[in-house]
Design an enzyme around this catalytic site. Structure first.
Site, PDB file in Angstrom:
ATOM      1  N   GLU A 117      13.656 -42.657  39.468  1.00  0.00           N
ATOM      2  CA  GLU A 117      14.526 -41.604  38.930  1.00  0.00           C
ATOM      3  C   GLU A 117      15.671 -41.293  39.889  1.00  0.00           C
ATOM      4  O   GLU A 117      16.337 -40.262  39.727  1.00  0.00           O
ATOM      5  CB  GLU A 117      13.725 -40.328  38.629  1.00  0.00           C
ATOM      6  CG  GLU A 117      12.531 -40.504  37.720  1.00  0.00           C
ATOM      7  CD  GLU A 117      12.883 -40.916  36.287  1.00  0.00           C
ATOM      8  OE1 GLU A 117      14.077 -41.101  35.990  1.00  0.00           O
ATOM      9  OE2 GLU A 117      11.953 -41.069  35.485  1.00  0.00           O
ATOM     10  N   HIS A 141      11.382 -33.322  40.686  1.00  0.00           N
ATOM     11  CA  HIS A 141      10.867 -33.675  39.360  1.00  0.00           C
ATOM     12  C   HIS A 141       9.346 -33.694  39.425  1.00  0.00           C
ATOM     13  O   HIS A 141       8.774 -34.331  40.309  1.00  0.00           O
ATOM     14  CB  HIS A 141      11.405 -35.044  38.946  1.00  0.00           C
ATOM     15  CG  HIS A 141      10.744 -35.630  37.743  1.00  0.00           C
ATOM     16  ND1 HIS A 141      10.719 -34.988  36.518  1.00  0.00           N
ATOM     17  CD2 HIS A 141      10.076 -36.791  37.562  1.00  0.00           C
ATOM     18  CE1 HIS A 141      10.066 -35.746  35.646  1.00  0.00           C
ATOM     19  NE2 HIS A 141       9.664 -36.839  36.247  1.00  0.00           N
ATOM     20  N   HIS A 143       5.459 -33.182  36.823  1.00  0.00           N
ATOM     21  CA  HIS A 143       4.839 -33.306  35.501  1.00  0.00           C
ATOM     22  C   HIS A 143       3.856 -32.157  35.280  1.00  0.00           C
ATOM     23  O   HIS A 143       2.650 -32.380  35.173  1.00  0.00           O
ATOM     24  CB  HIS A 143       4.083 -34.635  35.390  1.00  0.00           C
ATOM     25  CG  HIS A 143       4.931 -35.867  35.466  1.00  0.00           C
ATOM     26  ND1 HIS A 143       4.395 -37.147  35.538  1.00  0.00           N
ATOM     27  CD2 HIS A 143       6.270 -36.028  35.454  1.00  0.00           C
ATOM     28  CE1 HIS A 143       5.372 -38.036  35.578  1.00  0.00           C
ATOM     29  NE2 HIS A 143       6.523 -37.398  35.547  1.00  0.00           N
ATOM     30  N   GLU A 171       8.838 -11.432  35.828  1.00  0.00           N
ATOM     31  CA  GLU A 171       9.748 -11.857  36.905  1.00  0.00           C
ATOM     32  C   GLU A 171      10.665 -13.017  36.485  1.00  0.00           C
ATOM     33  O   GLU A 171      11.644 -13.314  37.180  1.00  0.00           O
ATOM     34  CB  GLU A 171       8.929 -12.317  38.127  1.00  0.00           C
ATOM     35  CG  GLU A 171       8.001 -11.256  38.688  1.00  0.00           C
ATOM     36  CD  GLU A 171       8.713 -10.260  39.591  1.00  0.00           C
ATOM     37  OE1 GLU A 171       9.459 -10.714  40.470  1.00  0.00           O
ATOM     38  OE2 GLU A 171       8.526  -9.047  39.410  1.00  0.00           O
ATOM     39  N   HIS A 212       7.574 -34.955  28.989  1.00  0.00           N
ATOM     40  CA  HIS A 212       7.579 -35.668  30.281  1.00  0.00           C
ATOM     41  C   HIS A 212       7.434 -34.716  31.471  1.00  0.00           C
ATOM     42  O   HIS A 212       6.535 -34.881  32.288  1.00  0.00           O
ATOM     43  CB  HIS A 212       8.864 -36.502  30.385  1.00  0.00           C
ATOM     44  CG  HIS A 212       8.926 -37.360  31.609  1.00  0.00           C
ATOM     45  ND1 HIS A 212       9.519 -38.600  31.633  1.00  0.00           N
ATOM     46  CD2 HIS A 212       8.482 -37.160  32.881  1.00  0.00           C
ATOM     47  CE1 HIS A 212       9.418 -39.127  32.841  1.00  0.00           C
ATOM     48  NE2 HIS A 212       8.795 -38.267  33.614  1.00  0.00           N
TER      49      HIS A 212
HETATM   50  P1  13P Z   1       8.543 -42.992  40.489  1.00  0.00           P
HETATM   51  O1  13P Z   1       7.174 -43.386  40.977  1.00  0.00           O
HETATM   52  O2  13P Z   1       9.460 -44.190  40.392  1.00  0.00           O
HETATM   53  O3  13P Z   1       9.130 -41.879  41.307  1.00  0.00           O
HETATM   54  O4  13P Z   1       8.402 -42.465  38.995  1.00  0.00           O
HETATM   55  C1  13P Z   1       7.571 -41.386  38.686  1.00  0.00           C
HETATM   56  C2  13P Z   1       8.060 -40.563  37.551  1.00  0.00           C
HETATM   57  O5  13P Z   1       7.699 -39.408  37.429  1.00  0.00           O
HETATM   58  C3  13P Z   1       9.015 -41.156  36.593  1.00  0.00           C
HETATM   59  O6  13P Z   1       9.597 -40.174  35.780  1.00  0.00           O
HETATM   60 ZN    ZN Z   2       8.363 -38.377  35.613  1.00  0.00          ZN
END
Ligand code: 13P
Ligand code: ZN
Length: 275
Positions: A117, A141, A143, A171, A212
């Protein structure tokens, strides 16, 4: 003394461990990049490789990131392993003078490359650097499960997500008065999702990726981790309340109450998101 004793590296590594502890980074899920200050680059430079890696084009370009250095998680590497072996799971990359390629100057000693990413991180850094007068340094980023769950039950608009999150914890409007952007489902890891995300990040400091995860940005590790944490906590409350109430909500924070919070805390809410 090792590079991992330097404060910025310690803070970066700690954040990776904290994200793992929260359960946001199954397998290799998620990635973290940090745009280094010049003095941090100089502190780390003695540990750089004698011969850096090859330049690798990113498929995206940014004038305002020419010559910058970033700390990045490695693609396919696991957050849970970063504190144990940072030298094998993270790296420092230098951006070329054209602002369209990176090369590894430290880390990933057993091989690898920065996160898949990286194009999204890079364009997000570019627009957030511009939007914040240079203050933004962290793009994160993850999940987080409850926020991802919300992307199955709410319309995929910034207004719907922002309102649901603001109303899920008192908050929230103080922490993200500008709201959150939403990117529809797209194939991860490339130029298209990078461009779509960076369009949202011109306006918002966090953007949801449908089905995602979330991208969050901020000036430092604490603020950025705190933003991710606050949004996911609100999402958890939203999902818990809807689940416990079997879809029925008896009461919530009303729009005028959001306005009252904004007034007392001195923040400006995005007015078009209020009824
Ligand atoms: P990477 O292992 O390449 O960082 O990818 C993980 C991910 O969350 C892709 O969206
Ligand atoms: Zn991801």
């Amino acid at each position: 003394m090792a590079i991992t004793d330097i404060e910025v590296m310690q803070n970066y590594i700690r954040m990776c461990g904290d994200g793992w502890d929260q359960g946001w980074h199954e397998r290799n899920g998620g990635n973290l990049t940090y745009r280094m200050r010049p003095e941090e680059v100089e502190q780390c430079r003695p540990y750089f490789k004698d011969s850096p890696g090859e330049w690798v084009e990113m498929g995206v370009q940014a004038d305002n990131l020419r010559g910058e250095f970033f700390i990045s998680t490695g693609s396919g590497k696991y957050f849970r392993n970063v504190p144990l072996a940072p030298q094998d799971n993270i790296c420092i990359v230098e951006i070329n003078a054209a602002g369209d390629a990176w090369r590894i100057v430290w880390g990933l000693e057993k091989g690898g490359c920065p996160t898949s990413e990286f194009p999204s991180h890079f364009l997000n850094h570019s627009v957030r650097k511009e939007a914040t007068g240079g203050a933004c340094r962290v793009i994160y980023h993850a999940h987080p499960a409850n926020l991802i769950a919300m992307t199955y039950i709410l319309p995929l608009t910034a207004r719907d997500f922002t309102r649901a999150l603001w109303k899920s914890a008192t908050e929230c409007p103080v922490v993200f008065p500008g709201g959150v952007g939403v990117v529809p489902w797209m194939v991860p890891g490339g130029r298209d999702i990078a461009l779509a995300t960076s369009e949202r990040m011109k306006e918002y400091d966090a953007a949801v990726w449908a089905h995602h995860g979330l991208f969050a940005s901020g000036p430092d590790f604490d603020t950025t981790f705190g933003l991710m944490h606050t949004i996911e906590k609100a999402a958890q409350i939203y999902i818990l309340a809807l689940s416990a109430g079997q879809g029925k909500i008896l009461q919530t924070i009303e729009d005028d109450q959001l306005r009252a919070i904004a007034k007392d805390f001195g923040v400006t809410l995005r007015e078009e998101f209020l009824d």
